[in-house]
Each structure stands twice: as structure tokens, then as C-alpha cells.
Design a protein around this motif. Structure first.
Motif: not given
Length: 391
Positions: A317-328
Motif C-alpha cells: 500500500a505504501a510502496d516501501i520495503e519493510v525489515y525487522f530488527a532481531d528480537p530483543h
């Protein structure tokens, strides 16, 4: 005796077909919210079930295999009886034999001969209970020894092993370590004092469900790791890479989404007046990101909170790449963590964040973006990003 049984107060814990679904989900690695929803309940009720049982799954209600009448069946029986249906008619409607219905009406009617599902279910639940005195209750000598060892911070397994070694020929002075754990966490057994749980290594007063490796359900489906993010985002040389998170209000009942641009420290706040479920989060977050020019929508890095379960919708919807940090690993989102600390000047911990309007949040963001920053050599975020916002 029958009158005493009928005085038992009906409670949701008696409906095994409901609360056992919750415990099965917890054993599979579900989170409390998902487990409670799967049982047709809500998170707070699930937490109550955990606390009431000390985190130990109750044995009662497991593997009934259709032998016992369920609460839903008793509700159907009560409804049909109120319509003056006969025993055979009720049996056909419920799918039970007439003798089962006849016995149910005879055993679990109230004093006046009426039949109510809640009273009948409570009576049947109490009648099915065949209490056996716990070993640590019936044997004071063993109980004193276990309590003494717990006071010395021995683990239940160490206590059980030592007792087998010291009393190899005396089974009355031996106890399984699981018996000790259940005596600590299940206070209804009345065997060991609850405060002795503080002597355990974990110090927990409620047992945490144990899970095998890989059994725990992932919060985020198919997350893309921060390690795959473009190198230009790491050195903060090019604007357009964002970090995101939530700041939570009193009892985690309300929240505000925070978006911070890594190069300029420019901040935007996401209004979440109705909560931060994945559905609400994806809509509000995508709408906020869409207000940015395309040049400033390179990437977004978030922590692994369940609110971002629908991250793929946000990406499209926003045309943006999404990444996730490591837990904690909050240090992987340092700009966002620092900004969240600054925002607590405006939104103190323990306050209700749902009272703030979108205009209030925009005003706070504007004030924050007008602050000079040391990292920017005391320039203001709005001064660095302003020309890019006009593109």
C-alpha cells in the motif's frame, strides 16, 4: 449431600470444551491473546486462567471423548425441556440416548425439580471430582523436608534426587519433582506455601509453558531480516530510511505509532485511537507513509511486535520495503529508541494515549522536529528534510 452439591457456583473454568482449547493452544506455542481468542474468549480471561492454575494445565476436562455431556448440550436440554419436550424428543435433538437424558434430568435438577444448564453443569462437575490427598499434604515429615530444601534454594529436581538417594527403601519419603512444582503452583492443593516459589531459580509465581525448539509461533509471518537492508541505510548517508515502533499507554491498552527518519531524525506520529491490532495498524501506518514523497519511502525497520503481522499489506500500500530488527535488539533501531524517550516528555508512561487527537500528535511531532539536535550539529530535523518534503 445432593443439596450441598447444588450450592456449587458455576464458573467458566468448568466448561472444559472452552478452557481446554485455550490450554491446547498454549501448549502449541500460541500467545495468550491468540489462545484466548481461539477459545472464544479474550486476553484478560486467558491471563486469569493461567494465574488461577499457576500456569499448570488442569487435567480435568482432557480427553473426554464425548462420554460426558458438554455445557452446550446441557443448554440445549434446558431449552427443549422448557418447551415441554419429552425425554425421547430431547435425546433425538441432542444426539444422545434417552437413558442419558433421563439420568441427566434426574441427577442434576434443582431442589424444585427445574433444570438449568449452569446448575446442572456445576453439579456434574463437582460430582465428577474424586479428590485424592496430595502426598505432600498427607505426609507432614516429607513436606517439612521439601520446604526446608526449598528454603536452601534447592531445585525440585535436586530435592527429588536427594530424597531417592537418602531414602532408597522408603517410598513414603520419595517424591517426583513434578509433584513439587505442582504443589507450589497449584495452591488449591494446599501442600506448599506460594511464597516458596521465590526460592526457585526463576522466582516465578506462575508456571511458564515450556516449549520445544521451533514450537513457538512466530509473531511475524515471513519477516525480512534487517541484515538484508541496503548498506546505504546503515551509514545514514541517504534520507528515506525509517525506523518504527509503538509507545504504549496505561496497561498497554492504548498506543501511538512512531516513525523516525534515520538521516535527519524527522519524526511522524501515527494516530491509533481504536487500538493497535494488526488490522488497525496496517491501515493507519500505510496512510501515514503515503503522505511522504516517493523519494523518502526507501525502507522501514520495525521491531518484531505482533502489530506488524500484516506488514506485507503496508509494503504494497505504501510502496516501501519493510525489515525487522532481531528480537530483543533495540540498538538496531537507535534513532527510534532515542526519539521514543524524548516523546515520553509529552506522553508519560502510565497515561491514556487514546485521549490525544491526530492534531495533537501532529503538533507534538512539529515541536520535536523544530528542536535543534546535537547529532545534526544543532540543526533542526525540519531544516534538513524540509526541501525533500516539497518534492
Amino acid at each position: 449431600m445432593r443439596d450441598e452439591v447444588l450450592e456449587v457456583r458455576f464458573g467458566g473454568y468448568m466448561v472444559a470444551e472452552v478452557h481446554q482449547k485455550f490450554w491446547e493452544a498454549m501448549a502449541r506455542g500460541e500467545f495468550i491473546t491468540d489462545a484466548a481468542q481461539g477459545a472464544g474468549s479474550y486476553r484478560k480471561q486467558g491471563a486469569r486462567w493461567l494465574v488461577a492454575c499457576g500456569g499448570v494445565r488442569p487435567r480435568r476436562g482432557r480427553n473426554l471423548k464425548g462420554r460426558c455431556l458438554t455445557f452446550a448440550e446441557r443448554e440445549e436440554i434446558a431449552l427443549l425441556r422448557a418447551r415441554r419436550q419429552g425425554v425421547r424428543q430431547i435425546a433425538a435433538a441432542v444426539g444422545r440416548s434417552p437413558s442419558t437424558i433421563s439420568r441427566e434430568l434426574r441427577r442434576n435438577a434443582d431442589r424444585r425439580g427445574g433444570y438449568r444448564a449452569s446448575i446442572a453443569h456445576a453439579a456434574a462437575y463437582e460430582r465428577a471430582c474424586r479428590p485424592k490427598p496430595a502426598k505432600l499434604v498427607a505426609n507432614p515429615r516429607l513436606r517439612e523436608r521439601v520446604e526446608s530444601d526449598l528454603d536452601q534454594k534447592y531445585s525440585p529436581e535436586q530435592i527429588a534426587g536427594r530424597l531417592r538417594r537418602e531414602f532408597p527403601e522408603d517410598p513414603e519419603m520419595q517424591v517426583h519433582h513434578e509433584t513439587i512444582y505442582q504443589a507450589l503452583y497449584l495452591q488449591s492443593r494446599g501442600a506448599l506455601r506460594r511464597e516458596l516459589t521465590r526460592r526457585l531459580r526463576t522466582g516465578r509465581s506462575v508456571r511458564k509453558p515450556g516449549r520445544r525448539a521451533g514450537q513457538r509461533k512466530n509473531r511475524i509471518p515471513d519477516p525480512v531480516s534487517i541484515t538484508e537492508r541496503a548498506p546505504e541505510a546503515d551509514d545514514r548517508a541517504v534520507p528515506g530510511h525509517w525506523e518504527g515502533d509503538l509507545i504504549l499507554g496505561r496497561r498497554n491498552a492504548s498506543a501511538i505509532g512512531t516513525l523516525v527518519e534515520r538521516t535527519t531524525n524527522y519524526t511522524m506520529l501515527v494516530h491509533l485511537p481504536d487500538g493497535y491490532t494488526p488490522e488497525l495498524m496496517r491501515q493507519a501506518l500505510a496512510r501515514k507513509i503515503q503522505t511522504l514523497p516517493k523519494a523518502l519511502r526507501a525502507s522501514l525497520t520495525w521491531d518484531q511486535g505482533t502489530e506488524m503481522r500484516d506488514w506485507k499489506h503496508v509494503k504494497l500500500a505504501a510502496d516501501i520495503e519493510v525489515y525487522f530488527a532481531d528480537p530483543h535488539s533495540p540498538w538496531q533501531r537507535p534513532v527510534n529508541e532515542n526519539t521514543n524517550g524524548l516523546l515520553r516528555q509529552y506522553f508519560p508512561k502510565g497515561s491514556d494515549l487514546s485521549v490525544h487527537s491526530e492534531a495533537d500528535l501532529d503538533a507534538v511531532a512539529a515541536e520535536l522536529n523544530g528542536r535543534p539536535r546535537k547529532r545534526l550539529e544543532f540543526r533542526k530535523p525540519i531544516e534538513d528534510i524540509g526541501p525533500l518534503l516539497l518534492q
